[in-house]
Design a protein around this motif. Structure first.
Motif, PDB file in Angstrom:
ATOM      1  N   PHE A  18       1.500  -6.761   0.062  1.00 46.63           N
ATOM      2  CA  PHE A  18       0.954  -7.421   1.230  1.00 46.63           C
ATOM      3  C   PHE A  18       1.656  -8.734   1.522  1.00 46.63           C
ATOM      4  CE2 PHE A  18      -2.525  -4.543   0.110  1.00 46.63           C
ATOM      5  CZ  PHE A  18      -2.774  -3.972   1.342  1.00 46.63           C
ATOM      6  N   LYS A  19       2.956  -8.725   1.420  1.00 42.54           N
ATOM      7  CA  LYS A  19       3.764  -9.871   1.779  1.00 42.54           C
ATOM      8  C   LYS A  19       3.835  -9.972   3.299  1.00 42.54           C
ATOM      9  CE  LYS A  19       6.658  -9.819  -2.371  1.00 42.54           C
ATOM     10  NZ  LYS A  19       8.026  -9.623  -2.916  1.00 42.54           N
ATOM     11  N   PRO A  20       4.298 -11.104   3.836  1.00 35.39           N
ATOM     12  CA  PRO A  20       4.393 -11.253   5.292  1.00 35.39           C
ATOM     13  C   PRO A  20       5.153 -10.119   5.977  1.00 35.39           C
ATOM     14  CG  PRO A  20       4.702 -13.373   4.245  1.00 35.39           C
ATOM     15  CD  PRO A  20       4.618 -12.360   3.126  1.00 35.39           C
ATOM     16  N   ALA A  21       6.117  -9.514   5.289  1.00 31.36           N
ATOM     17  CA  ALA A  21       6.903  -8.440   5.905  1.00 31.36           C
ATOM     18  C   ALA A  21       6.016  -7.267   6.318  1.00 31.36           C
ATOM     19  CB  ALA A  21       7.993  -7.968   4.948  1.00 31.36           C
ATOM     20  N   TYR A  22       4.969  -6.987   5.538  1.00 27.28           N
ATOM     21  CA  TYR A  22       4.046  -5.903   5.901  1.00 27.28           C
ATOM     22  C   TYR A  22       3.394  -6.199   7.240  1.00 27.28           C
ATOM     23  CZ  TYR A  22      -0.092  -3.005   6.156  1.00 27.28           C
ATOM     24  OH  TYR A  22      -1.054  -2.150   6.602  1.00 27.28           O
ATOM     25  N   PRO A 235       3.142   1.776   0.500  1.00 29.73           N
ATOM     26  CA  PRO A 235       3.234   1.125  -0.812  1.00 29.73           C
ATOM     27  C   PRO A 235       4.642   1.168  -1.374  1.00 29.73           C
ATOM     28  CG  PRO A 235       1.286   2.488  -0.692  1.00 29.73           C
ATOM     29  CD  PRO A 235       2.076   2.788   0.549  1.00 29.73           C
ATOM     30  N   TYR A 236       5.020   0.110  -2.055  1.00 28.60           N
ATOM     31  CA  TYR A 236       6.381  -0.026  -2.567  1.00 28.60           C
ATOM     32  C   TYR A 236       6.764   1.132  -3.466  1.00 28.60           C
ATOM     33  CZ  TYR A 236      10.402  -1.924  -5.072  1.00 28.60           C
ATOM     34  OH  TYR A 236      11.637  -2.104  -5.636  1.00 28.60           O
ATOM     35  N   ARG A 237       5.876   1.492  -4.385  1.00 31.20           N
ATOM     36  CA  ARG A 237       6.262   2.546  -5.335  1.00 31.20           C
ATOM     37  C   ARG A 237       6.368   3.911  -4.648  1.00 31.20           C
ATOM     38  NH1 ARG A 237       2.359   5.865  -7.167  1.00 31.20           N
ATOM     39  NH2 ARG A 237       0.159   5.318  -6.871  1.00 31.20           N
TER      40      ARG A 237
END
Length: 243
Positions: A18-22, A235-237
Motif C-alpha cells: 500500500f505504498k503511494p504507487a498503489y 499484491p506484490y507476491r
C-alpha cells in the motif's frame, strides 16, 4: 463438484503493497474511467444532434441547436458505467486467476459506483435528469428522487456487495471505504476545482471531437501513469508469480 469461485484474499497484501504507487495507479484509473463515462455522453450527443456542446471535466451539455431527444445522451454515461460494474462483478466472482479478480476490483471501484448512489441520494445525477425527462413528472421532485435512488441502487449496489462478499473479513470495510470515498473526494478537488479552473482561465480550451485539449492531455497523462503503475494494483507476491 468443485466450485470455480475463489475469494479475493486481502491477506495477499502486505503493508508494503500500500505504498503511494498503489493509490496513484488507482486514482489514475479513476480519471480514465471517468473520462470514458463523459465520452459516452458527449459522443452519443453528437450522434443524436450532429454537433458538440460545451463541456468541462464533469459537466456537459448538448449543442444549442440540438432538436433530438437529449435524454438519450444523458442515459449513455450511466449505461456505460453500469455495464462496467456488472462485467467487473462477474470477473470478481469467476475470473480464472486471482490477478484477474484484483484488476476487476480496481476497475469496478474506479468507475465510482458509490458516487452514483451518493449523487442520487443528494438529488442530482444523470439518472435523475433521465427519469424526469422520460416520465415528465418534473413537478414531483420527491417522486423523481425516490425512483432515481431505487433505480441507481438496483444497478450499483449489487456489484459493490459482490465485491465486499468476495473480500476476506479483516479490515475489509476500511478497505472498501477507501475505494468508495477516496476517488470521489479526489475528483471533487482535482478535477472539479483545479482542472476546471484551468479550463475557465482559458488553458488549452480549443476542442477536438467535442473535448477541450486540456482534458485530452489530462486523459493521456493518466493513461500513461496507469500503464506504468498498473502492476501495483495487485499484491506484490502475486505479480511476481506471473514471471
Amino acid at each position: 463438484m468443485k466450485s470455480n469461485i475463489s475469494i479475493i484474499n486481502l491477506s495477499d497484501y502486505q503493508k508494503s503493497d500500500f505504498k503511494p504507487a498503489y493509490w496513484i495507479a488507482f486514482l489514475a484509473l479513476c480519471m480514465i474511467m471517468g473520462e470514458l463515462h463523459e465520452q459516452a455522453h458527449v459522443q452519443t450527443g453528437y450522434w443524436l444532434c450532429g454537433c458538440y456542446g460545451e463541456r468541462n471535466f464533469n459537466i456537459w451539455v448538448t449543442c444549442s441547436t440540438c432538436m433530438a431527444n437529449g435524454y438519450i445522451a444523458t442515459l449513455a454515461g450511466p449505461l456505460f458505467s453500469y455495464i462496467i460494474y456488472w462485467i467487473c462483478a462477474y470477473r470478481i466472482r469467476y475470473a480464472p486467476t486471482t490477478i484477474g479478480k484484483w484488476y476487476a476490483l480496481a476497475v469496478l471501484f474506479a468507475t465510482l459506483p458509490f458516487a452514483r448512489i451518493f449523487t442520487a441520494i443528494t438529488g442530482g445525477g444523470d439518472e435523475k435528469m433521465f427519469i424526469a425527462s422520460l416520465t415528465g413528472v418534473h413537478s414531483s421532485a420527491i417522486m423523481v428522487r425516490i425512483i432515481t435512488i431505487f433505480a441507481v441502487s438496483v444497478f450499483c449496489l449489487p456489484p459493490i456487495m459482490i465485491a465486499a462478499k468476495q473480500l476476506t473479513v479483516k479490515h475489509k470495510w476500511l478497505y472498501l471505504l477507501a475505494l468508495n470515498i477516496g476517488p470521489l473526494l479526489f475528483a471533487m478537488v482535482w478535477q472539479w476545482q483545479i482542472m476546471n479552473r484551468l479550463l475557465s482561465a482559458g488553458v488549452l480550451v480549443r476542442s477536438f471531437a467535442g473535448t477541450p485539449l486540456l482534458i485530452g492531455v489530462h486523459f493521456l497523462a493518466m493513461l500513461t501513469l496507469f500503464y506504468c503503475l498498473r502492476h501495483r494494483l495487485i499484491p506484490y507476491r502475486l505479480s511476481r508469480s506471473r514471471y
